[in-house]
Design an enzyme around this catalytic site. Structure first.
Site, short mmCIF file in Angstrom:
data_model
loop_
_atom_site.label_atom_id
_atom_site.label_comp_id
_atom_site.label_asym_id
_atom_site.label_seq_id
_atom_site.Cartn_x
_atom_site.Cartn_y
_atom_site.Cartn_z
N GLU A 92 -6.45 -1.33 -7.44
CA GLU A 92 -5.56 -0.47 -8.23
C GLU A 92 -4.52 -1.36 -8.91
O GLU A 92 -3.91 -2.21 -8.27
CB GLU A 92 -4.84 0.54 -7.31
CG GLU A 92 -5.78 1.58 -6.73
CD GLU A 92 -5.10 2.49 -5.69
OE1 GLU A 92 -5.46 3.67 -5.62
OE2 GLU A 92 -4.24 2.00 -4.92
N ASN A 148 -4.61 5.80 -1.43
CA ASN A 148 -3.89 6.12 -0.19
C ASN A 148 -3.23 7.49 -0.23
O ASN A 148 -3.04 8.13 0.81
CB ASN A 148 -2.85 5.04 0.14
CG ASN A 148 -3.50 3.85 0.81
OD1 ASN A 148 -4.68 3.91 1.17
ND2 ASN A 148 -2.78 2.77 0.96
N HIS A 173 -3.34 -3.62 -5.88
CA HIS A 173 -3.61 -3.07 -4.54
C HIS A 173 -5.10 -3.15 -4.21
O HIS A 173 -5.91 -2.41 -4.77
CB HIS A 173 -3.10 -1.63 -4.45
CG HIS A 173 -3.25 -1.07 -3.09
ND1 HIS A 173 -3.68 0.20 -2.84
CD2 HIS A 173 -3.05 -1.64 -1.86
CE1 HIS A 173 -3.73 0.40 -1.53
NE2 HIS A 173 -3.36 -0.70 -0.92
N SER A 216 0.83 -1.20 0.00
CA SER A 216 0.00 0.00 0.00
C SER A 216 0.86 1.25 0.00
O SER A 216 0.34 2.34 -0.21
CB SER A 216 -0.94 0.00 1.21
OG SER A 216 -0.30 -0.42 2.36
N1 CAA Z 1 -15.37 -9.69 5.18
C1 CAA Z 1 -16.43 -9.92 4.39
N2 CAA Z 1 -17.57 -9.20 4.45
C2 CAA Z 1 -17.64 -8.23 5.35
C3 CAA Z 1 -16.59 -7.93 6.24
C4 CAA Z 1 -15.41 -8.72 6.11
N3 CAA Z 1 -14.35 -8.52 6.87
N4 CAA Z 1 -16.96 -6.90 7.02
C5 CAA Z 1 -18.21 -6.56 6.66
N5 CAA Z 1 -18.61 -7.35 5.66
C6 CAA Z 1 -19.88 -7.28 4.94
C7 CAA Z 1 -21.03 -7.65 5.83
O1 CAA Z 1 -21.31 -9.03 5.78
C8 CAA Z 1 -22.18 -6.86 5.21
O2 CAA Z 1 -22.68 -7.55 4.07
P1 CAA Z 1 -24.24 -7.39 3.60
O3 CAA Z 1 -24.42 -5.94 3.26
O4 CAA Z 1 -24.34 -8.30 2.42
O5 CAA Z 1 -25.03 -7.81 4.79
C9 CAA Z 1 -21.49 -5.60 4.70
O6 CAA Z 1 -20.09 -5.91 4.58
C10 CAA Z 1 -21.66 -4.43 5.65
O7 CAA Z 1 -21.13 -4.83 6.91
P2 CAA Z 1 -21.74 -4.38 8.32
O8 CAA Z 1 -23.22 -4.18 8.17
O9 CAA Z 1 -21.25 -5.30 9.36
O10 CAA Z 1 -21.03 -3.02 8.65
P3 CAA Z 1 -21.05 -1.65 7.92
O11 CAA Z 1 -22.30 -1.40 7.16
O12 CAA Z 1 -20.60 -0.72 8.96
O13 CAA Z 1 -19.89 -1.81 6.81
C11 CAA Z 1 -17.67 -1.62 6.11
C12 CAA Z 1 -18.61 -2.17 7.17
C13 CAA Z 1 -17.94 -2.33 4.77
C14 CAA Z 1 -16.26 -1.95 6.56
C15 CAA Z 1 -17.93 -0.08 5.94
O14 CAA Z 1 -17.89 0.55 7.18
C16 CAA Z 1 -16.93 0.60 5.03
O15 CAA Z 1 -17.05 0.55 3.80
N6 CAA Z 1 -15.91 1.27 5.64
C17 CAA Z 1 -14.85 1.93 4.90
C18 CAA Z 1 -13.82 0.91 4.51
C19 CAA Z 1 -12.68 1.53 3.74
O16 CAA Z 1 -12.60 2.71 3.50
N7 CAA Z 1 -11.73 0.66 3.35
C20 CAA Z 1 -10.53 1.09 2.70
C21 CAA Z 1 -9.49 1.27 3.73
S1 CAA Z 1 -7.96 1.80 3.01
C22 CAA Z 1 -7.25 0.42 2.49
O17 CAA Z 1 -7.69 -0.69 2.65
C23 CAA Z 1 -6.00 0.62 1.71
C24 CAA Z 1 -4.76 0.42 2.45
O18 CAA Z 1 -3.80 0.12 1.79
C25 CAA Z 1 -4.57 0.70 3.88
#
Ligand code: CAA
Length: 331
Positions: A190, A228, A178, A157
């Site tokens: 990405e 990022n 990514h 990342s």
């Molecule tokens: N694995 C698989 N599925 C998952 C999961 C996981 N770890 N966590 C959540 N889910 C699924 C759930 O089963 C649920 O599915 P349905 O809609 O089909 O029921 C869905 O995701 C939503 O989950 P929740 O209802 O439990 O929770 P939420 O609505 O709060 O969503 C989230 C959780 C998807 C994480 C949401 O909060 C979100 O999109 N957050 C932002 C995440 C983000 O920005 N990620 C990028 C980070 S940066 C990065 O990754 C790059 C790097 O290099 C650091």
């Protein structure tokens, strides 16, 4: 009738086409290094797309743990998939769920043996610790043991894919893939291309990204690629606001959730990604680009990391996560 010259050029064109077709191995076998949250997520979406997957970690227990996590994710999806059927026949739904999980998880093999894991790989994806020396060491071994045609990709990342590729003798077949956390949910991948990544490799990585049902974007090998580069400075600015006392952590997060429609506030997202990960990204960038103010380290982030408060994974970061209630209490 063809002249001798045009016959010769036709033969050349044909043999170069044949060589190209031979060189283009369709991707069937995917080997993933690192069975943590990211690696396991990549293994899951690859198996769901029908690839034969090998998931490798330093011990077979760590690799098995990754597969166990995938199994419970796929089982949860299967319950949703067959929920309608369960209303008419619980037995048939249970059988369909079992077959669905078996079909996907059955395509994943957990292992700690590098050589056999890559012996038949068409694509190797690395998702191990963000340390250039450790990654270069792995890529050196991958280059020695993976088939000549295999593409080597990194899920880094924050590090330069070019630096990782420099440990190999196949820089044209190295690129970045990514993914975002959680991989099964986030729709983007990405595709990072270095100056040496060939057109064929880039095209194969794009096809792979699409085949695992992700939206693909291509980008150059610059710090943080696209997401990022924007997201990490945003998190850092949020932390600086907190340091200055401009607003409380709850209000900063609520502001971005309800004022910008982000699914999580920036501090909550830092806890989710891991404050250790955010810290190592920013430290690396600061060292490489000391004049870029956006990459300046934050004393608060450094303090939390030195106290091992990495966020959700350690139970505390900006917020406290009691085991029974994994989500932070929000206002
Ligand atoms: N694995 C698989 N599925 C998952 C999961 C996981 N770890 N966590 C959540 N889910 C699924 C759930 O089963 C649920 O599915 P349905 O809609 O089909 O029921 C869905 O995701 C939503 O989950 P929740 O209802 O439990 O929770 P939420 O609505 O709060 O969503 C989230 C959780 C998807 C994480 C949401 O909060 C979100 O999109 N957050 C932002 C995440 C983000 O920005 N990620 C990028 C980070 S940066 C990065 O990754 C790059 C790097 O290099 C650091």
């Amino acid at each position: 009738m063809l002249s001798a010259v045009s016959r010769a050029s036709a033969v050349r064109a044909f043999s170069s086409l044949a060589a190209r077709a031979e060189a283009q191995h369709p991707i069937k076998n995917v080997t993933i290094f690192g069975a943590g949250f990211m690696g396991a997520g990549i293994a899951q979406v690859s198996a769901e797309a029908g690839y034969n997957v090998k998931l490798v970690d330093v011990s077979s227990a760590a690799a098995e743990k990754g597969v166990a996590g995938i199994k419970s994710n796929v089982a949860r999806d299967a319950r949703k998939k067959f929920a309608e059927l369960a209303k008419t026949s619980a037995e048939q739904a249970a059988e369909s769920e079992r077959k669905h999980v078996e079909a996907i998880v059955g395509r994943i093999q957990a292992t700690d043996k590098l050589e056999s894991a890559v012996a038949e790989a068409d694509l190797v994806i690395e998702a191990i610790v963000e340390n250039i020396k450790v990654k270069q060491d792995l890529f050196r071994k991958l280059d020695a043991h993976a088939p000549k045609h295999a593409i080597l990709a990194s899920n880094t990342s924050s590090l330069r894919v070019t630096d990782i590729a420099s440990a190999t003798n196949r820089r044209d077949r190295v690129g970045g893939l990514h993914f975002f956390s959680p991989v099964p949910v986030m729709k983007l991948v990405e595709i990072v291309r270095t100056d040496d990544t060939s057109n064929d490799t880039h095209a194969a990585l794009l096809d792979f990204g699409k085949s695992v049902k992700k939206v693909t974007v291509s980008c150059k090998d610059t710090p943080g690629f696209v997401v990022n580069r924007l997201l990490v400075p945003l998190m850092l600015e949020a932390i600086r606001m907190l340091e200055r006392g401009d607003a409380s952590k709850e209000d900063i997060d609520a502001a971005m959730k309800f004022g910008a429609n982000h699914p999580m506030g920036p501090l909550e997202l830092g806890d989710f990604v891991g404050l250790d990960v955010c810290h190592s990204i920013i430290e690396g960038w600061h060292q490489s680009y000391p004049d870029v103010q956006l990459f300046n380290p934050s004393p608060l982030l450094t303090k939390l990391v030195s106290e091992k408060k990495f966020g959700r994974k350690t139970g505390e970061g900006f917020y406290v996560y009691p085991p029974a209630a994994p989500k932070p209490a929000k206002k």
